[in-house]
Design a protein around this motif. Structure first.
Motif, PDB file in Angstrom:
ATOM      1  N   LEU A 272       6.723  -2.234  -0.100  1.00 43.47           N
ATOM      2  CA  LEU A 272       6.161  -1.933   1.222  1.00 43.47           C
ATOM      3  C   LEU A 272       6.472  -0.501   1.635  1.00 43.47           C
ATOM      4  CD1 LEU A 272       6.985  -5.277   3.076  1.00 43.47           C
ATOM      5  CD2 LEU A 272       4.807  -4.576   2.087  1.00 43.47           C
ATOM      6  N   ASP A 273       7.684  -0.056   1.326  1.00 40.01           N
ATOM      7  CA  ASP A 273       8.033   1.338   1.612  1.00 40.01           C
ATOM      8  C   ASP A 273       7.164   2.291   0.795  1.00 40.01           C
ATOM      9  OD1 ASP A 273       9.993   0.566   3.391  1.00 40.01           O
ATOM     10  OD2 ASP A 273      11.620   0.692   1.909  1.00 40.01           O
ATOM     11  N   ALA A 274       6.884   1.924  -0.462  1.00 40.52           N
ATOM     12  CA  ALA A 274       6.054   2.772  -1.326  1.00 40.52           C
ATOM     13  C   ALA A 274       4.627   2.854  -0.806  1.00 40.52           C
ATOM     14  CB  ALA A 274       6.070   2.234  -2.760  1.00 40.52           C
ATOM     15  N   ILE A 275       4.128   1.747  -0.274  1.00 37.53           N
ATOM     16  CA  ILE A 275       2.785   1.757   0.326  1.00 37.53           C
ATOM     17  C   ILE A 275       2.749   2.719   1.508  1.00 37.53           C
ATOM     18  CG2 ILE A 275       1.198   0.343   1.697  1.00 37.53           C
ATOM     19  CD1 ILE A 275       1.806  -1.971  -0.226  1.00 37.53           C
ATOM     20  N   ASP A 276       3.800   2.667   2.337  1.00 43.04           N
ATOM     21  CA  ASP A 276       3.849   3.545   3.511  1.00 43.04           C
ATOM     22  C   ASP A 276       3.973   5.020   3.138  1.00 43.04           C
ATOM     23  OD1 ASP A 276       3.604   1.430   5.236  1.00 43.04           O
ATOM     24  OD2 ASP A 276       5.759   1.246   5.623  1.00 43.04           O
ATOM     25  N   SER A 277       4.650   5.320   2.037  1.00 38.32           N
ATOM     26  CA  SER A 277       4.927   6.722   1.692  1.00 38.32           C
ATOM     27  C   SER A 277       3.904   7.327   0.735  1.00 38.32           C
ATOM     28  CB  SER A 277       6.317   6.828   1.042  1.00 38.32           C
ATOM     29  OG  SER A 277       6.364   6.136  -0.207  1.00 38.32           O
ATOM     30  N   TYR A 278       2.990   6.505   0.220  1.00 38.62           N
ATOM     31  CA  TYR A 278       2.108   6.977  -0.855  1.00 38.62           C
ATOM     32  C   TYR A 278       1.286   8.199  -0.454  1.00 38.62           C
ATOM     33  CZ  TYR A 278      -1.591   7.239  -4.305  1.00 38.62           C
ATOM     34  OH  TYR A 278      -2.452   7.700  -5.264  1.00 38.62           O
ATOM     35  N   ASP A 279       0.600   8.154   0.672  1.00 35.14           N
ATOM     36  CA  ASP A 279      -0.314   9.249   1.017  1.00 35.14           C
ATOM     37  C   ASP A 279       0.412  10.547   1.314  1.00 35.14           C
ATOM     38  OD1 ASP A 279      -2.957   8.294   0.695  1.00 35.14           O
ATOM     39  OD2 ASP A 279      -2.714   7.015   2.432  1.00 35.14           O
ATOM     40  N   ALA A 280       1.604  10.457   1.889  1.00 31.19           N
ATOM     41  CA  ALA A 280       2.356  11.682   2.165  1.00 31.19           C
ATOM     42  C   ALA A 280       2.718  12.411   0.876  1.00 31.19           C
ATOM     43  CB  ALA A 280       3.617  11.352   2.956  1.00 31.19           C
ATOM     44  N   GLU A 281       2.898  11.652  -0.203  1.00 32.51           N
ATOM     45  CA  GLU A 281       3.306  12.254  -1.467  1.00 32.51           C
ATOM     46  C   GLU A 281       2.146  12.547  -2.413  1.00 32.51           C
ATOM     47  OE1 GLU A 281       6.544  10.263  -3.385  1.00 32.51           O
ATOM     48  OE2 GLU A 281       7.428   9.617  -1.468  1.00 32.51           O
ATOM     49  N   HIS A 282       1.040  11.806  -2.257  1.00 30.77           N
ATOM     50  CA  HIS A 282      -0.038  11.932  -3.233  1.00 30.77           C
ATOM     51  C   HIS A 282      -1.402  12.289  -2.644  1.00 30.77           C
ATOM     52  CE1 HIS A 282       2.468  10.351  -6.508  1.00 30.77           C
ATOM     53  NE2 HIS A 282       2.962   9.514  -5.603  1.00 30.77           N
ATOM     54  N   GLY A 283      -1.622  12.005  -1.368  1.00 34.17           N
ATOM     55  CA  GLY A 283      -2.909  12.338  -0.783  1.00 34.17           C
ATOM     56  C   GLY A 283      -4.008  11.376  -1.194  1.00 34.17           C
ATOM     57  N   PRO A 284      -5.305  11.769  -1.089  1.00 38.44           N
ATOM     58  CA  PRO A 284      -5.782  13.106  -0.769  1.00 38.44           C
ATOM     59  C   PRO A 284      -5.564  13.467   0.703  1.00 38.44           C
ATOM     60  CG  PRO A 284      -7.619  11.595  -0.823  1.00 38.44           C
ATOM     61  CD  PRO A 284      -6.416  10.817  -1.271  1.00 38.44           C
ATOM     62  N   SER A 285      -5.804  14.714   1.020  1.00 40.13           N
ATOM     63  CA  SER A 285      -5.605  15.172   2.385  1.00 40.13           C
ATOM     64  C   SER A 285      -6.722  14.659   3.293  1.00 40.13           C
ATOM     65  CB  SER A 285      -5.551  16.697   2.427  1.00 40.13           C
ATOM     66  OG  SER A 285      -6.750  17.256   1.913  1.00 40.13           O
ATOM     67  N   ARG A 286      -6.561  14.842   4.550  1.00 41.19           N
ATOM     68  CA  ARG A 286      -7.529  14.395   5.557  1.00 41.19           C
ATOM     69  C   ARG A 286      -8.904  14.992   5.284  1.00 41.19           C
ATOM     70  NH1 ARG A 286      -6.951  12.664  10.913  1.00 41.19           N
ATOM     71  NH2 ARG A 286      -8.808  13.016  12.178  1.00 41.19           N
ATOM     72  N   HIS A 287      -9.936  14.139   5.336  1.00 46.52           N
ATOM     73  CA  HIS A 287     -11.308  14.597   5.144  1.00 46.52           C
ATOM     74  C   HIS A 287     -11.875  15.063   6.477  1.00 46.52           C
ATOM     75  CE1 HIS A 287     -15.709  14.193   4.401  1.00 46.52           C
ATOM     76  NE2 HIS A 287     -15.362  14.560   3.169  1.00 46.52           N
ATOM     77  N   ASP A 288     -12.677  16.127   6.455  1.00 47.76           N
ATOM     78  CA  ASP A 288     -13.185  16.708   7.695  1.00 47.76           C
ATOM     79  C   ASP A 288     -13.974  15.703   8.531  1.00 47.76           C
ATOM     80  OD1 ASP A 288     -12.037  19.109   7.086  1.00 47.76           O
ATOM     81  OD2 ASP A 288     -13.874  20.046   6.325  1.00 47.76           O
ATOM     82  N   GLU A 289     -14.742  14.827   7.894  1.00 46.55           N
ATOM     83  CA  GLU A 289     -15.551  13.863   8.633  1.00 46.55           C
ATOM     84  C   GLU A 289     -14.910  12.479   8.714  1.00 46.55           C
ATOM     85  OE1 GLU A 289     -19.558  13.554   7.239  1.00 46.55           O
ATOM     86  OE2 GLU A 289     -19.984  15.678   7.497  1.00 46.55           O
TER      87      GLU A 289
END
Length: 347
Positions: free
Chosen positions: A179-196
């Protein structure tokens, strides 16, 4: 062709139970255009020849349960009224009315968008220059959408008596670092925020484990839902997420990231530039300004082939609901907009 007459008959057909009945209704409506049904159950019809080649796509299946059709003034209620028989009626009317002079229009209607999209995955159309995908967009030209991936993290430990937990390996306890890995995944791997579309999301949606109240559990699982944004692909996500989870759990626990069972690729995120000709043609014909669509659709399969826009009458917020409905003037307006766009694109 009057789209409203077809729509009322379509909504009275419970196509989540019998897609064949809905397909027969569609084939009867297209009788003057020599429709065909391919091996995957797609209904196909074409008008004109050459390029540009524009494809009109939507689906004939609906989600259960059936909601009987009823009419209240200019509003038609019932399952499929907005997802996606209203859009289908609009595309069908535009297809019937267009008389291509400098190009070709193909109507391609799939049978199982609400499940595994085997029809869309099998669809083979050559030299396509643009797709218009019928879904409830409130008459806006939607040029992007998130993708949706699903899977399960399977954890393996070693069973033991609960009175002697040190003799086993507790698989349920290993779910905490998952569960911690699910929460931390995007901060470490992305992708970054999409403009739309904004940022991607990853959330645990189900957890299971244990066989008895007095036994250290030997297995557990965490199901997750991924809503992706470009440029992330299914293959990239599952590979990176498996690595991320693998280093998070204790060494004495086995871990496997399993893709949800599905015979076709997941629906990936897509983005079509707002200056694409099919987008501009719809906007010039009266569609609302480009914006994202709020759900995953088969448009993602087509967007890898040519610029793709999601468009149609109806509000996505009432799709799949017990009060699904569509405003009939919006269905007529959608038909006019698509007809105008096709006149611009293929003469």
């Amino acid at each position: 062709m009057n789209p409203l007459d077809f729509l009322e008959r379509a909504v009275r057909t419970p196509s989540h139970e019998n897609v064949d009945a809905m397909r027969t209704l569609l084939l009867d409506e297209l009788a003057d255009h020599d429709p065909e049904v391919d091996d995957a159950g797609n209904v196909l019809a074409s008008r004109g020849s050459g390029r540009p080649h524009v494809v009109l796509n939507t689906h004939i299946d609906t989600v259960p349960p059936h909601v009987p059709a009823s009419r209240d003034g200019d509003t038609l209620h019932g399952r499929g009224s907005c997802d996606a028989k209203g859009p289908l009626a609009a595309l069908l009317a535009a297809f019937d009315r267009v008389d291509p002079d400098t190009g070709r229009v193909t109507l391609a209607v799939t049978p199982d968008e609400e499940t595994d999209s085997t029809g869309a995955h099998a669809l083979e159309l050559a030299d396509v220059d643009g797709y218009i995908v019928g879904e409830p967009t409130s008459l806006n030209a939607c040029t992007s959408a998130r993708g949706r991936f699903q899977g399960t993290v399977e954890l393996g430990g070693e069973g033991a008596h609960a009175a002697q937990p040190q003799e086993g390996v507790n698989a349920i306890q290993a779910a905490a670092p998952v569960l911690d890995a699910i929460d931390s995944y995007d901060a470490e791997h992305g992708p970054s925020r999409h403009d739309e579309l904004g940022p991607p999301t990853l959330v645990a949606t189900k957890i299971r484990g244990g066989e008895a109240t007095n036994r250290v559990p030997s297995d557990a699982s965490v199901t997750f839902d991924r809503r992706s944004v470009p440029p992330e692909t299914e293959a990239e996500f599952f590979a990176a997420f498996a690595d991320h989870v693998g280093v998070s759990v204790p060494d004495d626990v086995t871990v496997t990231v399993a893709r949800a069972e599905r015979d076709t690729p997941f629906l990936e995120a897509f983005h079509t530039p707002s200056d694409a000709s099919v987008v501009q043609a719809l906007v010039d014909a009266g569609a609302g300004r480009p914006r994202p669509f709020g759900a995953a659709t088969e448009a993602s399969y087509f967007a890898t082939d040519a610029p793709t826009v999601v468009f149609g009458p109806g509000d996505l917020a009432v799709a799949h609901s017990s009060d699904e409905h569509v405003a009939l003037p919006d269905v007529e307006r959608a038909a006019e907009v698509v007809e105008g766009a096709l006149a611009d694109l293929v003469g």
